[in-house]
Scaffold this motif. Sequence first.
Motif, PDB file in Angstrom:
ATOM      1  N   ARG A  66      15.148  15.467  -8.642  1.00 14.93           N
ATOM      2  CA  ARG A  66      16.240  14.503  -8.686  1.00 14.93           C
ATOM      3  C   ARG A  66      16.703  14.070  -7.292  1.00 14.93           C
ATOM      4  O   ARG A  66      17.077  12.915  -7.099  1.00 14.93           O
ATOM      5  CB  ARG A  66      17.437  15.078  -9.441  1.00 14.93           C
ATOM      6  CG  ARG A  66      17.136  15.450 -10.885  1.00 14.93           C
ATOM      7  CD  ARG A  66      18.412  15.817 -11.636  1.00 14.93           C
ATOM      8  NE  ARG A  66      19.066  16.993 -11.074  1.00 14.93           N
ATOM      9  CZ  ARG A  66      20.301  17.009 -10.566  1.00 14.93           C
ATOM     10  NH1 ARG A  66      21.025  15.895 -10.566  1.00 14.93           N
ATOM     11  NH2 ARG A  66      20.822  18.132 -10.097  1.00 14.93           N
ATOM     12  N   PHE A  67      16.684  14.993  -6.339  1.00  9.35           N
ATOM     13  CA  PHE A  67      17.142  14.714  -4.981  1.00  9.35           C
ATOM     14  C   PHE A  67      15.952  14.643  -4.028  1.00  9.35           C
ATOM     15  O   PHE A  67      14.953  15.347  -4.207  1.00  9.35           O
ATOM     16  CB  PHE A  67      18.086  15.808  -4.481  1.00  9.35           C
ATOM     17  CG  PHE A  67      19.424  15.856  -5.157  1.00  9.35           C
ATOM     18  CD1 PHE A  67      19.692  15.110  -6.299  1.00  9.35           C
ATOM     19  CD2 PHE A  67      20.426  16.658  -4.644  1.00  9.35           C
ATOM     20  CE1 PHE A  67      20.930  15.161  -6.920  1.00  9.35           C
ATOM     21  CE2 PHE A  67      21.670  16.718  -5.257  1.00  9.35           C
ATOM     22  CZ  PHE A  67      21.920  15.969  -6.396  1.00  9.35           C
ATOM     23  N   THR A  68      16.083  13.821  -2.993  1.00  4.24           N
ATOM     24  CA  THR A  68      15.062  13.715  -1.963  1.00  4.24           C
ATOM     25  C   THR A  68      15.709  13.696  -0.589  1.00  4.24           C
ATOM     26  O   THR A  68      16.589  12.878  -0.330  1.00  4.24           O
ATOM     27  CB  THR A  68      14.218  12.445  -2.134  1.00  4.24           C
ATOM     28  OG1 THR A  68      13.610  12.423  -3.428  1.00  4.24           O
ATOM     29  CG2 THR A  68      13.114  12.397  -1.081  1.00  4.24           C
ATOM     30  N   ILE A  69      15.276  14.598   0.290  1.00  3.70           N
ATOM     31  CA  ILE A  69      15.760  14.611   1.658  1.00  3.70           C
ATOM     32  C   ILE A  69      14.751  13.871   2.532  1.00  3.70           C
ATOM     33  O   ILE A  69      13.539  14.019   2.365  1.00  3.70           O
ATOM     34  CB  ILE A  69      15.983  16.049   2.164  1.00  3.70           C
ATOM     35  CG1 ILE A  69      16.680  16.041   3.527  1.00  3.70           C
ATOM     36  CG2 ILE A  69      14.688  16.840   2.213  1.00  3.70           C
ATOM     37  CD1 ILE A  69      17.159  17.422   3.976  1.00  3.70           C
ATOM     38  N   SER A  70      15.247  13.059   3.446  1.00  6.15           N
ATOM     39  CA  SER A  70      14.376  12.297   4.329  1.00  6.15           C
ATOM     40  C   SER A  70      15.103  12.009   5.634  1.00  6.15           C
ATOM     41  O   SER A  70      16.300  12.277   5.769  1.00  6.15           O
ATOM     42  CB  SER A  70      13.917  10.993   3.666  1.00  6.15           C
ATOM     43  OG  SER A  70      15.016  10.146   3.390  1.00  6.15           O
ATOM     44  N   ARG A  71      14.384  11.444   6.587  1.00  2.00           N
ATOM     45  CA  ARG A  71      14.970  11.171   7.888  1.00  2.00           C
ATOM     46  C   ARG A  71      14.448   9.863   8.450  1.00  2.00           C
ATOM     47  O   ARG A  71      13.325   9.442   8.159  1.00  2.00           O
ATOM     48  CB  ARG A  71      14.657  12.317   8.855  1.00  2.00           C
ATOM     49  CG  ARG A  71      13.166  12.556   9.036  1.00  2.00           C
ATOM     50  CD  ARG A  71      12.865  13.875   9.708  1.00  2.00           C
ATOM     51  NE  ARG A  71      11.430  14.031   9.897  1.00  2.00           N
ATOM     52  CZ  ARG A  71      10.836  15.124  10.335  1.00  2.00           C
ATOM     53  NH1 ARG A  71      11.572  16.189  10.650  1.00  2.00           N
ATOM     54  NH2 ARG A  71       9.517  15.159  10.464  1.00  2.00           N
ATOM     55  N   ASP A  72      15.270   9.211   9.262  1.00  2.96           N
ATOM     56  CA  ASP A  72      14.907   7.996   9.968  1.00  2.96           C
ATOM     57  C   ASP A  72      14.976   8.314  11.453  1.00  2.96           C
ATOM     58  O   ASP A  72      16.061   8.404  12.023  1.00  2.96           O
ATOM     59  CB  ASP A  72      15.851   6.851   9.611  1.00  2.96           C
ATOM     60  CG  ASP A  72      15.432   5.527  10.223  1.00  2.96           C
ATOM     61  OD1 ASP A  72      14.850   5.524  11.317  1.00  2.96           O
ATOM     62  OD2 ASP A  72      15.683   4.478   9.597  1.00  2.96           O
ATOM     63  N   GLY A  73      13.829   8.510  12.076  1.00  2.36           N
ATOM     64  CA  GLY A  73      13.780   8.889  13.479  1.00  2.36           C
ATOM     65  C   GLY A  73      14.308   7.818  14.415  1.00  2.36           C
ATOM     66  O   GLY A  73      14.896   8.131  15.450  1.00  2.36           O
ATOM     67  N   ALA A  74      14.108   6.547  14.076  1.00  4.21           N
ATOM     68  CA  ALA A  74      14.565   5.461  14.923  1.00  4.21           C
ATOM     69  C   ALA A  74      16.082   5.369  14.963  1.00  4.21           C
ATOM     70  O   ALA A  74      16.662   5.016  15.989  1.00  4.21           O
ATOM     71  CB  ALA A  74      13.971   4.138  14.445  1.00  4.21           C
ATOM     72  N   LYS A  75      16.719   5.671  13.849  1.00  2.00           N
ATOM     73  CA  LYS A  75      18.172   5.573  13.753  1.00  2.00           C
ATOM     74  C   LYS A  75      18.882   6.915  13.877  1.00  2.00           C
ATOM     75  O   LYS A  75      20.105   6.966  13.899  1.00  2.00           O
ATOM     76  CB  LYS A  75      18.558   4.920  12.425  1.00  2.00           C
ATOM     77  CG  LYS A  75      18.032   3.511  12.255  1.00  2.00           C
ATOM     78  CD  LYS A  75      18.493   2.920  10.931  1.00  2.00           C
ATOM     79  CE  LYS A  75      17.918   1.534  10.719  1.00  2.00           C
ATOM     80  NZ  LYS A  75      18.411   0.581  11.742  1.00  2.00           N
ATOM     81  N   GLN A  81      18.924  11.334  -0.905  1.00  2.00           N
ATOM     82  CA  GLN A  81      18.936  10.444  -2.052  1.00  2.00           C
ATOM     83  C   GLN A  81      19.143  11.280  -3.302  1.00  2.00           C
ATOM     84  O   GLN A  81      18.365  12.190  -3.575  1.00  2.00           O
ATOM     85  CB  GLN A  81      17.621   9.672  -2.150  1.00  2.00           C
ATOM     86  CG  GLN A  81      17.531   8.739  -3.347  1.00  2.00           C
ATOM     87  CD  GLN A  81      18.517   7.597  -3.268  1.00  2.00           C
ATOM     88  OE1 GLN A  81      18.635   6.949  -2.235  1.00  2.00           O
ATOM     89  NE2 GLN A  81      19.248   7.357  -4.357  1.00  2.00           N
ATOM     90  N   MET A  82      20.183  10.976  -4.051  1.00  2.00           N
ATOM     91  CA  MET A  82      20.541  11.742  -5.231  1.00  2.00           C
ATOM     92  C   MET A  82      20.449  10.846  -6.460  1.00  2.00           C
ATOM     93  O   MET A  82      21.198   9.881  -6.585  1.00  2.00           O
ATOM     94  CB  MET A  82      21.948  12.322  -5.103  1.00  2.00           C
ATOM     95  CG  MET A  82      22.147  13.161  -3.846  1.00  2.00           C
ATOM     96  SD  MET A  82      23.781  13.943  -3.777  1.00  2.00           S
ATOM     97  CE  MET A  82      24.809  12.479  -3.599  1.00  2.00           C
ATOM     98  N   ASN A  83      19.536  11.170  -7.354  1.00  2.00           N
ATOM     99  CA  ASN A  83      19.339  10.424  -8.586  1.00  2.00           C
ATOM    100  C   ASN A  83      19.656  11.299  -9.786  1.00  2.00           C
ATOM    101  O   ASN A  83      19.705  12.519  -9.688  1.00  2.00           O
ATOM    102  CB  ASN A  83      17.899   9.914  -8.684  1.00  2.00           C
ATOM    103  CG  ASN A  83      17.518   8.979  -7.569  1.00  2.00           C
ATOM    104  OD1 ASN A  83      18.330   8.173  -7.104  1.00  2.00           O
ATOM    105  ND2 ASN A  83      16.261   9.054  -7.139  1.00  2.00           N
ATOM    106  N   SER A  84      19.839  10.655 -10.930  1.00  2.00           N
ATOM    107  CA  SER A  84      20.124  11.368 -12.178  1.00  2.00           C
ATOM    108  C   SER A  84      21.231  12.394 -11.989  1.00  2.00           C
ATOM    109  O   SER A  84      21.123  13.552 -12.399  1.00  2.00           O
ATOM    110  CB  SER A  84      18.849  12.046 -12.693  1.00  2.00           C
ATOM    111  OG  SER A  84      17.817  11.103 -12.903  1.00  2.00           O
TER     112      SER A  84
END
Length: 120
Positions: A66-75, A81-84
């Motif tokens: 349901r959840f996804t952890i991610s990163r934006d190196g440029a920013k 991201q939390m779904n359901s």
Amino acid sequence: QVQLVESGGGLVQPGGSLRLSCLVSRSIFSINVMGWYRQAPGKERELVARITIGANTNYADSVKGRFTISRDGAKNILYLQMNSLKPEDTAHYYCNAVLGSTTALRAEYWGQGTQVTVSS
């Protein structure tokens, strides 16, 4: 020193989605481990998701799929991201950063957190 500022929390209905953001004051690729934790009233703080400098991820069993952890190196932003979403996900969510790969040099930082409330 590392400053962490969370945003994106709010009120959402069950089954809905939210994306939390953590703005980091330095390159996220210089941070060994970053993660999201949460704490609900009357409960202990718990790990929700974690990502290493090598992009390996771990999730709590309660949020897998349901959840996804991610990163934006440029920013220099860490996302969750939390779904359901479920009412059980209601908690104060904190961004966490761990610097250093040795015991002597290890340093840990926390943001102030952002509230997530899942309710009809």
